[in-house]
Design a protein around this motif. Structure first.
Motif, PDB file in Angstrom:
ATOM      1  N   ASP A 150      -5.576  -3.939   1.992  1.00  0.00           N
ATOM      2  CA  ASP A 150      -4.369  -3.821   2.196  1.00  0.00           C
ATOM      3  C   ASP A 150      -3.706  -3.351   1.001  1.00  0.00           C
ATOM      4  OD1 ASP A 150      -4.613  -4.351   4.961  1.00  0.00           O
ATOM      5  OD2 ASP A 150      -3.911  -6.504   4.532  1.00  0.00           O
ATOM      6  N   ILE A 151      -3.621  -4.030  -0.120  1.00  0.00           N
ATOM      7  CA  ILE A 151      -2.967  -3.943  -1.466  1.00  0.00           C
ATOM      8  C   ILE A 151      -3.260  -2.488  -1.937  1.00  0.00           C
ATOM      9  CG2 ILE A 151      -2.587  -4.894  -3.671  1.00  0.00           C
ATOM     10  CD1 ILE A 151      -2.845  -7.649  -2.527  1.00  0.00           C
ATOM     11  N   ASP A 152      -4.714  -2.281  -1.979  1.00  0.00           N
ATOM     12  CA  ASP A 152      -5.062  -0.856  -2.735  1.00  0.00           C
ATOM     13  C   ASP A 152      -4.434   0.192  -1.753  1.00  0.00           C
ATOM     14  OD1 ASP A 152      -6.195  -2.051  -4.722  1.00  0.00           O
ATOM     15  OD2 ASP A 152      -8.356  -1.810  -3.858  1.00  0.00           O
ATOM     16  N   LYS A 153      -4.352   0.158  -0.604  1.00  0.00           N
ATOM     17  CA  LYS A 153      -3.883   1.164   0.242  1.00  0.00           C
ATOM     18  C   LYS A 153      -2.512   1.512  -0.007  1.00  0.00           C
ATOM     19  CE  LYS A 153      -3.476   1.925   5.191  1.00  0.00           C
ATOM     20  NZ  LYS A 153      -4.067   1.178   6.651  1.00  0.00           N
ATOM     21  N   LEU A 156       2.052   4.567  -2.871  1.00  0.00           N
ATOM     22  CA  LEU A 156       3.244   4.772  -3.669  1.00  0.00           C
ATOM     23  C   LEU A 156       2.706   5.665  -5.053  1.00  0.00           C
ATOM     24  CD1 LEU A 156       6.070   4.011  -5.368  1.00  0.00           C
ATOM     25  CD2 LEU A 156       4.691   1.911  -6.099  1.00  0.00           C
ATOM     26  N   ALA A 157       1.604   5.567  -5.571  1.00  0.00           N
ATOM     27  CA  ALA A 157       1.051   6.387  -6.571  1.00  0.00           C
ATOM     28  C   ALA A 157       1.071   7.754  -6.212  1.00  0.00           C
ATOM     29  CB  ALA A 157      -0.578   5.988  -6.775  1.00  0.00           C
ATOM     30  N   THR A 158       0.913   8.414  -4.867  1.00  0.00           N
ATOM     31  CA  THR A 158       0.911   9.809  -4.560  1.00  0.00           C
ATOM     32  C   THR A 158       2.493  10.168  -4.521  1.00  0.00           C
ATOM     33  OG1 THR A 158      -0.452   9.282  -2.993  1.00  0.00           O
ATOM     34  CG2 THR A 158       0.568  11.386  -2.606  1.00  0.00           C
ATOM     35  N   GLU A 159       3.582   9.251  -4.268  1.00  0.00           N
ATOM     36  CA  GLU A 159       5.008   9.521  -4.437  1.00  0.00           C
ATOM     37  C   GLU A 159       5.162   9.762  -5.807  1.00  0.00           C
ATOM     38  OE1 GLU A 159       7.681   6.355  -2.713  1.00  0.00           O
ATOM     39  OE2 GLU A 159       6.329   6.548  -1.007  1.00  0.00           O
ATOM     40  N   LYS A 213       4.672  -8.147 -14.236  1.00  0.00           N
ATOM     41  CA  LYS A 213       5.097  -8.252 -13.083  1.00  0.00           C
ATOM     42  C   LYS A 213       4.732  -9.557 -12.305  1.00  0.00           C
ATOM     43  CE  LYS A 213       8.379  -5.064 -13.453  1.00  0.00           C
ATOM     44  NZ  LYS A 213       9.534  -5.142 -13.355  1.00  0.00           N
ATOM     45  N   TYR A 214       5.336 -10.451 -11.669  1.00  0.00           N
ATOM     46  CA  TYR A 214       4.713 -11.586 -11.053  1.00  0.00           C
ATOM     47  C   TYR A 214       5.668 -12.261 -10.197  1.00  0.00           C
ATOM     48  CZ  TYR A 214       8.166 -14.059 -14.131  1.00  0.00           C
ATOM     49  OH  TYR A 214       9.355 -14.363 -14.713  1.00  0.00           O
ATOM     50  N   GLY A 215       4.982 -12.944  -9.138  1.00  0.00           N
ATOM     51  CA  GLY A 215       5.682 -13.879  -8.209  1.00  0.00           C
ATOM     52  C   GLY A 215       6.153 -13.192  -6.993  1.00  0.00           C
ATOM     53  N   LEU A 221       2.410  -8.254  -3.083  1.00  0.00           N
ATOM     54  CA  LEU A 221       2.307  -6.900  -3.104  1.00  0.00           C
ATOM     55  C   LEU A 221       3.362  -6.213  -3.893  1.00  0.00           C
ATOM     56  CD1 LEU A 221       1.040  -3.977  -2.114  1.00  0.00           C
ATOM     57  CD2 LEU A 221       2.724  -4.235  -0.262  1.00  0.00           C
ATOM     58  N   GLU A 222       4.597  -6.568  -3.889  1.00  0.00           N
ATOM     59  CA  GLU A 222       5.606  -6.034  -4.699  1.00  0.00           C
ATOM     60  C   GLU A 222       5.429  -6.121  -6.146  1.00  0.00           C
ATOM     61  OE1 GLU A 222       7.910  -3.964  -3.354  1.00  0.00           O
ATOM     62  OE2 GLU A 222       7.228  -4.383  -1.487  1.00  0.00           O
ATOM     63  N   SER A 223       4.693  -7.193  -6.654  1.00  0.00           N
ATOM     64  CA  SER A 223       4.419  -7.059  -8.144  1.00  0.00           C
ATOM     65  C   SER A 223       3.662  -6.019  -8.598  1.00  0.00           C
ATOM     66  CB  SER A 223       3.608  -8.603  -8.364  1.00  0.00           C
ATOM     67  OG  SER A 223       4.157  -9.671  -7.920  1.00  0.00           O
ATOM     68  N   TYR A 224       2.533  -5.755  -7.600  1.00  0.00           N
ATOM     69  CA  TYR A 224       1.730  -4.503  -8.055  1.00  0.00           C
ATOM     70  C   TYR A 224       2.666  -3.201  -8.077  1.00  0.00           C
ATOM     71  CZ  TYR A 224      -2.724  -6.788  -7.879  1.00  0.00           C
ATOM     72  OH  TYR A 224      -3.729  -7.659  -7.733  1.00  0.00           O
TER      73      TYR A 224
END
Ligand code: DQA
Length: 157
Positions: free
Chosen positions: A30-33, A38-41, A124-126, A129-132
């Motif tokens: 899920d996280i990688d997806k 986001l990377a594409t954007e 980025k922590y805590g 998924l948003e940390s990534y």
């Protein structure tokens, strides 16, 4: 187009079932997806990699050093003691952002120190998924500001 490595360290393959109260219910897939979306954007392409083995992570960084412009890495517990990983991040000479799903500063004392952070441009922590995602944004901002040569690269020349 930025080429970015996304690396997940030991035990992160078990996300979703591993201490969900601490690390959340999303799986690594899920996280990688979400990272790839986001990377594409952001006009970036990512190569995602997970290993439970320090040496394999180091080999992955070495093998991809000529392809990649930046690194997003959650080193897992290696964060707290792996000088070998720290040296590998420094050796490949690309800007790196350190990620943690949990807030390591509100957990056990041993988690509050990172040996890898000093060779990263930020952390980025805590935020799960948003940390990534925040880490990826920070990295791309940094790369667009500093161009091909980063501050870290200039410093170590
Ligand atoms: C972690 C925090 C580390 O202390 C721990 O060993 C992990 C995951 C995190 O994402 O919060 O494996 O890096």
């Amino acid at each position: 187009m930025y080429n970015i490595l996304v690396v997940h360290g030991p035990n992160l393959n078990l996300l979703g079932e591993r201490e969900p109260d601490v690390y959340g219910v999303l799986t690594l897939a899920d996280i990688d997806k979400r990272i790839k979306l986001l990377a594409t954007e952001l006009n970036a392409q990512v190569k995602c990699y997970q290993s439970n083995h320090e040496g394999q992570i180091i080999d992955f960084l070495h093998d991809n050093r000529k392809w990649s412009h930046g690194l997003v890495i959650n080193p897992g517990a290696l964060t707290h003691y792996s000088y070998a990983l720290r040296d590998a991040i420094a050796a490949i000479h690309i800007p790196a952002v350190e990620i943690h799903l949990s807030n390591i500063y509100e957990r056990e004392a041993f988690r509050q120190h990172s040996v890898t952070l000093e060779v990263c441009i930020g952390q980025k922590y805590g935020r799960g998924l948003e940390s990534y995602l925040d880490g990826l944004r920070l990295l791309v901002e940094h790369m667009s500001e500093f161009g091909e040569k980063t501050e870290f690269e200039k410093k170590s020349q």
